[in-house]
Design an enzyme around this catalytic site. Structure first.
Site, PDB file in Angstrom:
ATOM      1  CD  GLU A 221      42.407  45.185  41.030  1.00  0.00           C
ATOM      2  OE1 GLU A 221      41.849  45.093  42.128  1.00  0.00           O
ATOM      3  OE2 GLU A 221      42.387  44.291  40.172  1.00  0.00           O
TER       4      GLU A 221
ATOM      5  CG  HIS B 227      41.127  40.975  40.511  1.00  0.00           C
ATOM      6  ND1 HIS B 227      40.961  42.187  41.127  1.00  0.00           N
ATOM      7  CD2 HIS B 227      40.146  40.168  40.986  1.00  0.00           C
ATOM      8  CE1 HIS B 227      39.927  42.123  41.945  1.00  0.00           C
ATOM      9  NE2 HIS B 227      39.419  40.908  41.886  1.00  0.00           N
TER      10      HIS B 227
END
Lengths: 378, 289, 378, 289
Positions: free
Chosen positions: B209, B247
């Site tokens: 990511e 995150h």
């Protein structure tokens, strides 16, 4: 978390890093008072948390009282990259001999804190890193012992050949490192670090970002948060313990898990739609959390369809379903809802939702496509 | 075979008497994991789902020969729990807890340097070797024993991709959620080095990511020395800059750490990148059959 | 450096370690006032920096006002192991359930800080270590990471089976460790650590020694030094940057180097003499330093002969000789001087001293013997 | 042969422009030590007794391949100097400076753990392999090449004993002053392990003193595995308890660390202990001839 330049400089002062004489001002009369106190010429700097303030006309040197008024009026209230300037910093003019860059970040690859320096100041360090990486000097702190004095001296000796200046710089590097560590920063930057005509070093600009995970142990830093320069929905989401980021599209996304939430946005875009947001409702989501999520989502007036993408694991699909039902009742949701709920208790969820007028999808691809179709139809 | 966890894994659950610890202990036991001990300071002597609870990890290891620990404690105590686990001599520590400050992870990395111990996480779903053992919170039923290794910075996105892989008729050797923080104990490359040695693993999927440059470093490593086929997915193509996407580690800093540069790096290393989670499974299926 | 119990307890309080309610008193009226404030019965404790105060009658429980007066008068001014009691601590009586030992030292062998605990309190820990070592629980702090919380809990769980008490003890161990590290202690001891009848832990006695090498960074600790309970000569020597320890003999020794100074004392004793002191004039000794050394030495009225034992290396024998000459002139030294000067510039030294009326020796053995002979002859 | 320093020693002097650093640089050069560099931050570019001075140890090592460092800087900067030397990759660091807090030495010990570097001192006179190299402040003229290894916690007392040995017609392989502090980088046992491997060394002298239990531990080690003859001397038989006798480490704590217990330990390991420095030389002479 980010803070303004003037706040970063207050922290610099506290740690003994030299900054220019300056005042933070909220209106024109404060600006004029500050200018006469500090002396004219002076610098008037917009306080917004984005780069490129100079290029946008947010930083001006006022050489006369008239210019103080003129620039003060001009900068206060102007918009830079969409952010309204509500505060300006009035600062002494520093006689610049040289400009350098000094910054500290956590190097994710080496898992260490690194002090970066560059003899050119005022640069965008990531750009330099890409185009001229050898211009950047990297000095690592020991993960446990911190920045050894000799390594700080190495930073100083890289930037300046005159030992006195080099060691003054080493001392600034040590102080910046101390600040970084003690306050759980994720970035601390002096850009430019100026050597003035009298041979003194001074931090002309200051930028500090903080590690959100460390904020719980720094209530004083948390208190610096400028709630007015943050998106209202994002603020609300944080209070409700949800991760939300506003985007510019019209398909509202509700997802469990950050990676899946990003992938969902990407998928919407992939099929030609425009996601309105990132929204992660987290792991063990209760019906209430789903309610909260919808409430936040609906505050964004651009949202015209809602796409639920839930991969049940710890998250139970029936909990999500109950949340949707409750929200529909309470919040008077007018937008169509496309729901893809798979995994733990998906059958129960279907039972709960079968009368709720939702559009169901069996995969996230199908869900994204249906959301886009619905939008076209609406 | 598999990597990191298997039938020989003897697990101690730190924070076993907490809500999450207790729930997932039950789930792991149901999956067949040998959960041999739990630890909650001050609760020594009780048992949870039949698992004996100790006051310290040291005691738990001495009494049960646990070799792996999984941590389910609140962020404020998670750092201490990691040190306790390392100190007690377990070989693998899996930290599910999230919210650990990055600078604490820097220090933990320093502590691990001369220890014979590997940390996975924090802020991760754990790992599973299907049919052998599950350590963490992954939903066991979507996994199937097989030959695909999976390494991911994400949780549910991994399940989505694994589910597609399983539905495509393929199974997994080991699936590791390495965690979404900026500083993590075990990175893509560390896992690849293990998968390289694992005969069961025939191909690997990397689920990356935005944020950092772990994917780019990994691509360089793969070009240099990893021989098995690799597939990839990168989340966050539509993420804006300078915003944390859930995150702690998922943030584009200025212009670095974008999905585009990561996909480019992957492709330069001959990693087949799926545009969507479903496509990843299709690419694997096509390539391996 | 040592401090008194009451000072150690002040530091304990600062670090959050529970101590009894108590007052430090300098005279009887303060004692009586403190007793009435704290309540009778109360404990009256002599404040002198030696062990065995209890056995010497320096700690008494006063059960009535009369006893407060009686014991107060008795303890104030009494001598314990040669030290006069100038201060007493008046303390509440604690209802003791159990007594334990908790102490922190630097373990020289392992080069680590170690927390030692023992279920028996009030003991002399070195004696226990010798006679019943397994009764002592040792928990090491990491040299860099410090005392991990789980290791502190281990200390608590060793001493107490009740988790609540064990964790309270762990917290005390962590605080004591913090104090130890932050103040450069060399010993920090709670002996006994008392569990009272209400289930609370309390430090009934306190002892802290400090690393002299660390004192330069703790002026607040240095300020706690009780100059009245130190030997006057030793104080003076420290001020002059000399190492001096008073002994009970009559042969004054002046030596360069600590090891050689000890060996010189031992040698004097070996040949039947009694050294009056340890005195190390250090490495690069100037004539002034030798003067200072003699000045201090001569304040000890027991000294009847002076023995110089100098092994010249960095120390130049001519410097020492010049110092002796100057001192003889200025200080009116009546005692005979035996001089053994060897090494760097020893010939020059002989030239300087040949008319000075000294007794020369060519080896330290000869020097020691001559000093003893001279003494017998004097 | 010899241990630790020899003709291949290439020395960098930290604090070379200071009074002591400059003086002893000259002395070491005169003795024949290859002093290749000096370091004083900010004085880079000058030279002292013909030795080039650098701003950092790193630079000095890069330019001169120095492999050993000796430290002559004030106590407040000595800790930083030790870290700088270790960090620059020298294999041996000799810290002459005194006054380092014990807790700083504890940390330095932690830093050294995974480094290929040995620290001698602090608060020591250094070491000498007669005829080969001298690193520190020992007076070179009293030493003579030979077969006796000397390890000592003291300075001038060592010279006294060495002088007696030399006058007795014997020489030394290497003589090491390990330092008088309570926490030191290299202890008796560490040196003995090296002397055990050194064919030139036929016997070893241990010069101990009150405080700690290094002599006791060493006696145990010698009993267990050291085969060459060992002689000993302990200073401080007349020292009172709880008084620091000059050296930070020379203190009897309560009833432990006395000369008597050390002598007893030595004797139990068949170490011949001299009552006086002169007797040590006599004992060696008698035994070896």
């Amino acid at each position: 978390m980010k803070i303004h330049e003037y706040q970063a400089k207050e922290l610099f002062k506290k740690y003994g890093i030299p900054v220019p004489e300056e005042r933070i001002c909220h209106n024109l009369s404060e600006i004029q008072a500050a200018a006469s106190e500090i002396g004219i010429p002076c610098v008037i700097k917009a306080q917004v948390m984005v780069g490129g303030r100079g290029k946008a006309g947010g930083i001006k040197i006022a050489k006369t009282e008239d210019e103080v008024k003129e620039y003060g009026e001009m900068i206060l209230g102007m918009k830079i990259k969409g952010l309204e300037v509500k505060k300006v910093l009035v600062s002494e003019v520093v006689a610049i001999e040289t400009e350098a860059y000094l910054g500290i970040v956590v190097d994710r690859t080496h898992k260490k804190v690194v002090v970066m320096s560059c003899k050119e100041g005022g640069v965008e360090i990531e750009e330099v890193a890409r185009q001229n990486p050898e211009a950047i000097n990297k000095v690592y702190a020991d993960p446990v012992f911190g920045l050894f004095p000799h390594r700080a001296r190495k930073v100083g000796l890289f930037l300046y050949s005159e030992p006195k200046v080099a060691f003054a710089c080493a001392s600034i590097a040590e102080k910046l490192y101390k600040l970084f560590i003690e306050l759980d920063a994720s970035l601390a930057e002096i850009n430019p670090l100026v050597l003035d005509k009298s041979g003194n070093l001074i931090a002309l600009d200051a930028k500090i970002n903080f590690d959100d995970n460390g904020l719980y142990r720094h209530p004083d830093i948390e208190a610096m948060r400028d709630r007015f320069s943050e998106d209202e929905n994002e603020l609300l989401a944080r209070e409700k313990d949800l991760s939300y980021v506003r985007l510019s599209g019209n398909i509202g996304c509700v997802v469990n898990g950050a990676g899946l939430a990003m992938a969902t946005m990407d998928l919407v875009k992939h099929y030609g739609g425009e996601p309105a947001n990132f929204l992660d409702i987290g792991g063990s989501s209760s019906p209430q959390k789903v309610m909260n999520a919808l409430e936040i989502l609906l505050k964004d007036e651009n949202v015209r369809v809602i796409f639920f993408n839930i991969f049940g694991g710890i998250t139970r699909c029936d909990d999500v379903a109950n949340g949707i039902l409750a929200a529909k009742e309470k919040l008077d949701i007018k937008q169509p809802i496309v729901a893809r709920l798979t995994g733990t208790n998906e059958d129960k969820a279907m039972d709960i939702l079968k009368e709720a007028g939702l559009i169901f999808a069996s995969s996230m691809d199908e869900g994204a496509k249906k959301a886009i179709e619905v939008l076209k139809g609406v | 075979m598999s990597i990191l966890v298997n039938k020989d894994t003897k697990l101690v659950v730190q924070g076993i008497t907490g809500r999450d610890g207790s729930f997932h202990t039950e789930q792991m036991l149901k999956y067949g994991t040998r959960v041999v001990a739990g630890v909650t300071p001050g609760k020594g002597g009780v048992s949870v789902h039949g698992v004996p609870v100790f006051n310290t990890v040291e005691e738990a290891v001495a009494e049960t020969q646990a070799n792996t620990s999984v941590i389910f404690v609140p962020a404020k105590f998670a750092v201490g729990a990691v040190y306790e686990a390392i100190d007690a001599g377990v070989k693998l520590v899996v930290c599910i807890s999230e919210g650990i400050p990055a600078l604490e992870m820097v220090k933990i990395t320093g502590y691990l340097k001369d220890k014979n111990c590997r940390l996975i996480g924090p802020n991760c779903p754990g790992l599973i070797s299907p049919g052998e053992a599950k350590v963490g919170i992954l939903p066991g039923h979507i996994f199937k024993p097989g030959n695909i290794g999976v390494i991911s910075r994400s949780g549910t996105l991994t399940y989505e991709i694994v589910d597609n892989i399983t539905r495509a008729g393929l199974g997994q050797s080991t699936c590791i959620g390495i965690g979404g923080d900026s500083i993590i104990g075990t990175k893509f490359i560390d896992c690849l080095e293990l998968f390289a040695q694992d005969p069961q693993t025939e191909a690997v999927v990397l689920v990356g990511e935005i944020g950092g440059r772990d994917e780019q470093d990994t691509a360089e490593y793969i070009k240099r020395e990893f021989k098995k086929p690799v597939f990839g997915f990168i989340a966050g193509k539509t993420a804006p800059a300078d915003k944390r996407m859930g995150h702690a580690g998922a943030i584009i800093s200025g212009t670095s750490g974008t999905a585009a540069e990561k996909i480019k790096a992957f492709e330069s290393a001959d990693i087949k990148v799926g545009e969507t989670p479903a496509e990843v499974a299709r690419l694997i299926k096509e390539t391996l059959s």
